[in-house]
Design a protein around this motif. Structure first.
Motif, mmCIF file in Angstrom:
data_model
loop_
_atom_site.group_PDB
_atom_site.id
_atom_site.type_symbol
_atom_site.label_atom_id
_atom_site.label_comp_id
_atom_site.label_asym_id
_atom_site.label_seq_id
_atom_site.Cartn_x
_atom_site.Cartn_y
_atom_site.Cartn_z
ATOM 1 N N ASP A 62 0.821 -1.213 0.000
ATOM 2 C CA ASP A 62 0.000 0.000 0.000
ATOM 3 C C ASP A 62 0.852 1.259 0.000
ATOM 4 O O ASP A 62 0.477 2.287 -0.564
ATOM 5 C CB ASP A 62 -0.905 0.033 1.238
ATOM 6 N N SER A 63 2.014 1.183 0.629
ATOM 7 C CA SER A 63 2.899 2.349 0.758
ATOM 8 C C SER A 63 3.743 2.594 -0.495
ATOM 9 O O SER A 63 4.410 3.624 -0.590
ATOM 10 C CB SER A 63 3.827 2.169 1.955
ATOM 11 N N GLY A 64 3.733 1.641 -1.434
ATOM 12 C CA GLY A 64 4.494 1.828 -2.663
ATOM 13 C C GLY A 64 5.795 1.068 -2.714
ATOM 14 O O GLY A 64 6.653 1.349 -3.552
ATOM 15 N N LEU B 257 15.354 9.064 -2.531
ATOM 16 C CA LEU B 257 13.996 8.856 -3.038
ATOM 17 C C LEU B 257 13.551 9.924 -4.023
ATOM 18 O O LEU B 257 12.451 9.837 -4.578
ATOM 19 C CB LEU B 257 13.013 8.751 -1.871
ATOM 20 N N THR B 258 14.392 10.908 -4.295
ATOM 21 C CA THR B 258 14.111 11.897 -5.346
ATOM 22 C C THR B 258 15.111 11.798 -6.489
ATOM 23 O O THR B 258 14.908 12.426 -7.536
ATOM 24 C CB THR B 258 14.135 13.333 -4.790
ATOM 25 N N HIS B 259 16.163 11.019 -6.314
ATOM 26 C CA HIS B 259 17.203 10.918 -7.329
ATOM 27 C C HIS B 259 17.119 9.580 -8.064
ATOM 28 O O HIS B 259 16.373 8.693 -7.693
ATOM 29 C CB HIS B 259 18.574 11.113 -6.696
ATOM 30 N N GLU B 260 17.938 9.475 -9.095
ATOM 31 C CA GLU B 260 17.961 8.251 -9.887
ATOM 32 C C GLU B 260 18.602 7.101 -9.120
ATOM 33 O O GLU B 260 19.262 7.294 -8.103
ATOM 34 C CB GLU B 260 18.694 8.520 -11.204
ATOM 35 N N GLY B 261 18.418 5.916 -9.661
ATOM 36 C CA GLY B 261 18.832 4.720 -8.968
ATOM 37 C C GLY B 261 17.624 4.015 -8.387
ATOM 38 O O GLY B 261 16.490 4.500 -8.447
ATOM 39 N N TYR B 262 17.868 2.858 -7.813
ATOM 40 C CA TYR B 262 16.830 2.017 -7.223
ATOM 41 C C TYR B 262 16.975 2.123 -5.703
ATOM 42 O O TYR B 262 17.877 1.524 -5.123
ATOM 43 C CB TYR B 262 17.033 0.592 -7.710
ATOM 44 N N PRO B 263 16.103 2.893 -5.012
ATOM 45 C CA PRO B 263 16.306 3.164 -3.590
ATOM 46 C C PRO B 263 15.840 2.030 -2.687
ATOM 47 O O PRO B 263 14.824 1.380 -2.939
ATOM 48 C CB PRO B 263 15.478 4.431 -3.352
ATOM 49 N N THR B 264 16.590 1.826 -1.609
ATOM 50 C CA THR B 264 16.297 0.795 -0.626
ATOM 51 C C THR B 264 15.938 1.434 0.713
ATOM 52 O O THR B 264 16.598 2.374 1.154
ATOM 53 C CB THR B 264 17.527 -0.108 -0.416
ATOM 54 N N ILE B 265 14.908 0.896 1.370
ATOM 55 C CA ILE B 265 14.533 1.304 2.719
ATOM 56 C C ILE B 265 14.985 0.223 3.685
ATOM 57 O O ILE B 265 14.737 -0.971 3.449
ATOM 58 C CB ILE B 265 13.002 1.486 2.856
ATOM 59 N N PHE B 266 15.628 0.596 4.771
ATOM 60 C CA PHE B 266 16.066 -0.353 5.787
ATOM 61 C C PHE B 266 14.939 -0.619 6.774
ATOM 62 O O PHE B 266 14.306 0.309 7.280
ATOM 63 C CB PHE B 266 17.294 0.208 6.507
ATOM 64 N N LEU C 235 8.406 8.898 5.720
ATOM 65 C CA LEU C 235 8.991 7.978 4.750
ATOM 66 C C LEU C 235 7.979 7.581 3.686
ATOM 67 O O LEU C 235 8.308 7.524 2.493
ATOM 68 C CB LEU C 235 9.535 6.738 5.458
ATOM 69 N N ASN C 236 6.736 7.314 4.084
ATOM 70 C CA ASN C 236 5.709 6.978 3.095
ATOM 71 C C ASN C 236 5.455 8.131 2.135
ATOM 72 O O ASN C 236 5.211 7.916 0.937
ATOM 73 C CB ASN C 236 4.410 6.587 3.800
ATOM 74 N N LEU D 127 7.737 10.284 1.165
ATOM 75 C CA LEU D 127 8.865 10.262 0.231
ATOM 76 C C LEU D 127 8.742 9.129 -0.773
ATOM 77 O O LEU D 127 9.089 9.284 -1.953
ATOM 78 C CB LEU D 127 10.171 10.144 1.006
ATOM 79 N N ILE D 128 8.257 7.977 -0.321
ATOM 80 C CA ILE D 128 8.060 6.859 -1.245
ATOM 81 C C ILE D 128 7.024 7.228 -2.299
ATOM 82 O O ILE D 128 7.209 6.960 -3.499
ATOM 83 C CB ILE D 128 7.644 5.594 -0.470
ATOM 84 N N TRP D 129 5.918 7.872 -1.883
ATOM 85 C CA TRP D 129 4.890 8.297 -2.839
ATOM 86 C C TRP D 129 5.469 9.292 -3.842
ATOM 87 O O TRP D 129 5.227 9.188 -5.050
ATOM 88 C CB TRP D 129 3.702 8.935 -2.106
ATOM 89 N N ILE D 130 6.260 10.257 -3.353
ATOM 90 C CA ILE D 130 6.882 11.236 -4.243
ATOM 91 C C ILE D 130 7.807 10.525 -5.230
ATOM 92 O O ILE D 130 7.797 10.811 -6.439
ATOM 93 C CB ILE D 130 7.641 12.300 -3.434
ATOM 94 N N HIS D 131 8.591 9.603 -4.725
ATOM 95 C CA HIS D 131 9.477 8.853 -5.615
ATOM 96 C C HIS D 131 8.709 8.151 -6.714
ATOM 97 O O HIS D 131 9.025 8.254 -7.902
ATOM 98 C CB HIS D 131 10.268 7.809 -4.830
ATOM 99 N N ASN D 132 7.678 7.410 -6.322
ATOM 100 C CA ASN D 132 6.959 6.588 -7.293
ATOM 101 C C ASN D 132 6.173 7.402 -8.306
ATOM 102 O O ASN D 132 5.964 6.961 -9.442
ATOM 103 C CB ASN D 132 6.007 5.638 -6.567
ATOM 104 N N ASN D 133 5.729 8.607 -7.922
ATOM 105 C CA ASN D 133 4.843 9.405 -8.758
ATOM 106 C C ASN D 133 5.476 10.616 -9.426
ATOM 107 O O ASN D 133 4.949 11.104 -10.426
ATOM 108 C CB ASN D 133 3.634 9.865 -7.929
ATOM 109 N N LYS D 134 6.604 11.091 -8.907
ATOM 110 C CA LYS D 134 7.183 12.346 -9.409
ATOM 111 C C LYS D 134 8.648 12.241 -9.834
ATOM 112 O O LYS D 134 9.134 13.103 -10.573
ATOM 113 C CB LYS D 134 7.066 13.441 -8.336
ATOM 114 N N ALA D 135 9.371 11.248 -9.341
ATOM 115 C CA ALA D 135 10.816 11.200 -9.563
ATOM 116 C C ALA D 135 11.138 10.571 -10.904
ATOM 117 O O ALA D 135 11.526 9.404 -10.991
ATOM 118 C CB ALA D 135 11.488 10.439 -8.425
ATOM 119 N N THR D 136 10.999 11.354 -11.972
ATOM 120 C CA THR D 136 11.221 10.848 -13.326
ATOM 121 C C THR D 136 12.201 11.737 -14.084
ATOM 122 O O THR D 136 12.330 12.922 -13.816
ATOM 123 C CB THR D 136 9.902 10.796 -14.115
#
Length: 477
Positions: free
Chosen positions: A97-99, A358-367, A380-381, A383-392
């Motif tokens: 649900d969080s992306g 979570l705003t830059h390129e690459g494949y981000p990992t959450i610990f 964090l959620n 930032l994950i939403w921003i990454h998935n929807n805006k970080a292009t």
């Protein structure tokens, strides 16, 4: 692999281890003097190494324009008792649900220290907690049935599951006379309970294939990848370790442990024969080394160059170092970025670091512990939403000094991209920046700023960031 938590025994070598929008028409020349734009020419990266979901029901991960993120689904010394697979399984729907689009699990097979082991001392690659050996049936994490239920649940959520693969060394063999050393060595794995991938002294260095390969670890028997028998059992046979993990256990990808210990050709061969996403743990801050390995292994690699630069930037107060070279700038398709993991956790000022990856390129990992225990999950959620929807799109660094860092994602395929503003100072900061958008209203998607400015016709606008925090701007839509 954990580098500091091992106790080695003679017999076992076991591991225990906000102002409204009136400012946007300020003098054009003044604000252009304020901003020194620097563009980083890096390859466009808008996907992630897993398939895009399509029209799935609520509760299932669906990849957005920016992709998804990876969750490291464990930490060092997770609770013993065989319940970890159930713990992770119960969190998958919320993560989806969080992306979060994929989860990386710890080494899943039976290891030398049985029910107490974190799995980095592997004995039997085919025992997932279903054979009574090394003092237990279940692993530290649970049973094979529980692991399979976790993977099935992840796939039902449209998530992928990555296995931690330890193929540099083994542990838990019996003693045998070794003609290549003139001594007895703990290299007899003929009695593994699964009956698969039985090994003896000639499957470890030194042997008839040579004295050593690229590196050994901690005195453990060092697996000889030059031996065709070892290659066949790791990736060649229909029931090889790789193919069994993929086709029977249904893992989708691999995190290769301690790849300094063997040549990149090993991972390349595994990937060619088995397939799936892969990332290597090459613990090295030299971006040239990281790029060399990723290219030769045909694999992604953890971006340790970015990791150590973020520590210097956010903990030591020098954001200028974010201009330096990193793997995600060299090849974002092969860069897995991270803020902490089970082995190393040196960054203290973590939220701006997560805002960065979570705003830059690459494949981000959450610990896991950052997300579930230590940091603000709501932030964090966000930032994950921003990454998935805006970080292009590609990345342009717009401004840096000791305390401030501003970068723009340039958007891709109709997606508007974003502007991220990280502020390490103790007061609010403002800057004029050039955006992707002409005469359009923007907002800070973190909610940290209450401004809703409209960009000028030439795409310039003033943005702000709160003290010791960040803001992330995109079209108000």
């Amino acid at each position: 692999m954990k580098k500091t938590h091992f106790l080695v025994s003679m017999l076992a070598l076991a591991f225990f281890s906000s102002c409204q929008n009136g400012d946007e028409n300020d003098n054009e020349n003044l604000r252009k003097e304020e901003v020194h734009a620097k563009t980083v020419n890096v390859t466009n990266h808008d996907g992630r190494p897993f398939s895009t979901g399509s029209g799935s029901a609520a509760g299932k991960f669906v990849s957005g324009p920016g992709g998804g993120v990876l969750m490291q689904g464990f930490y060092w010394d997770v609770p013993e008792g065989g319940n970890w697979w159930n713990t992770v399984k119960d969190k998958l729907t919320a993560w989806s649900d969080s992306g979060i689009g994929a989860v990386w699990l710890p080494p899943a097979s039976k290891a030398q220290n049985g029910a107490y082991s974190m799995g980095y001392d592997p004995t039997d690659y085919y025992d997932f907690g279903n054979f009574n050996q090394n003092g237990s049936v279940e692993t530290r994490f649970g049973s094979r049935t529980e692991l399979e239920a976790l993977i099935t649940k992840a796939h039902a959520e449209n998530m992928q599951v990555y296995a931690d693969i330890v193929i540099n060394h083994n542990s838990g063999g019996q003693s045998q006379a070794n003609p290549f050393t003139g001594t007895n060595t703990w290299t007899d794995f003929s009695g593994v309970a699964s009956g698969k991938f039985q090994r003896s002294y000639n499957d470890f260095y030194k042997n008839s294939y040579g004295n050593n390969d690229e590196g050994a670890f901690g005195g453990f028997p060092d697996l000889c990848h030059a031996n065709p028998y070892v290659q066949d059992w790791l990736w060649g046979r229909d029931d090889s370790v790789g193919k069994y993990y993929k086709n029977v256990m249904k893992f989708d990808g691999w995190r290769f442990d301690y790849v300094k210990g063997f040549g990149p050709w090993v991972v390349n061969n595994w990937n060619s024969n088995v397939g799936g996403f892969s990332v290597g743990e090459l613990w090295d801050s030299n971006v040239n080394t990281l790029e060399w390995w990723a290219n030769n292994a045909n694999s992604s690699v953890f971006d340790f160059a970015a990791y150590y630069k973020m520590d210097e930037a956010f903990d030591n107060g020098n954001l200028n170092v974010l201009n330096d070279d990193m793997m995600w700038k060299r090849n974002p398709y092969k860069a897995v970025t991270f803020v902490a993991n089970h082995d190393t956790d040196v960054i203290n000022n973590k939220m701006p670091a997560y805002a960065y990856i979570l705003t830059h390129e690459g494949y981000p990992t959450i610990f896991y512990r950052d997300y579930e225990e230590w940091l603000n999950k709501e932030r964090l959620n966000n930032l994950i939403w921003i990454h998935n929807n805006k970080a292009t799109g590609t990345t342009s660094i717009l401004y840096t000094d000791t305390d401030e860092y501003i970068a723009r994602r340039n958007g891709y395929n109709g997606n508007p991209g974003l502007v991220v503003y990280i502020n390490n100072s103790s007061s609010w900061q403002e800057r004029w920046v050039e955006t992707n958008w002409s005469s359009q209203q923007i907002k800070d998607f973190t909610g940290n700023s209450g401004w809703y400015p409209t960009t000028q016709g030439d795409k310039w606008v003033k943005v702000q960031a709160p003290p010791n925090s960040y803001s992330i701007w995109s079209l108000n839509q």
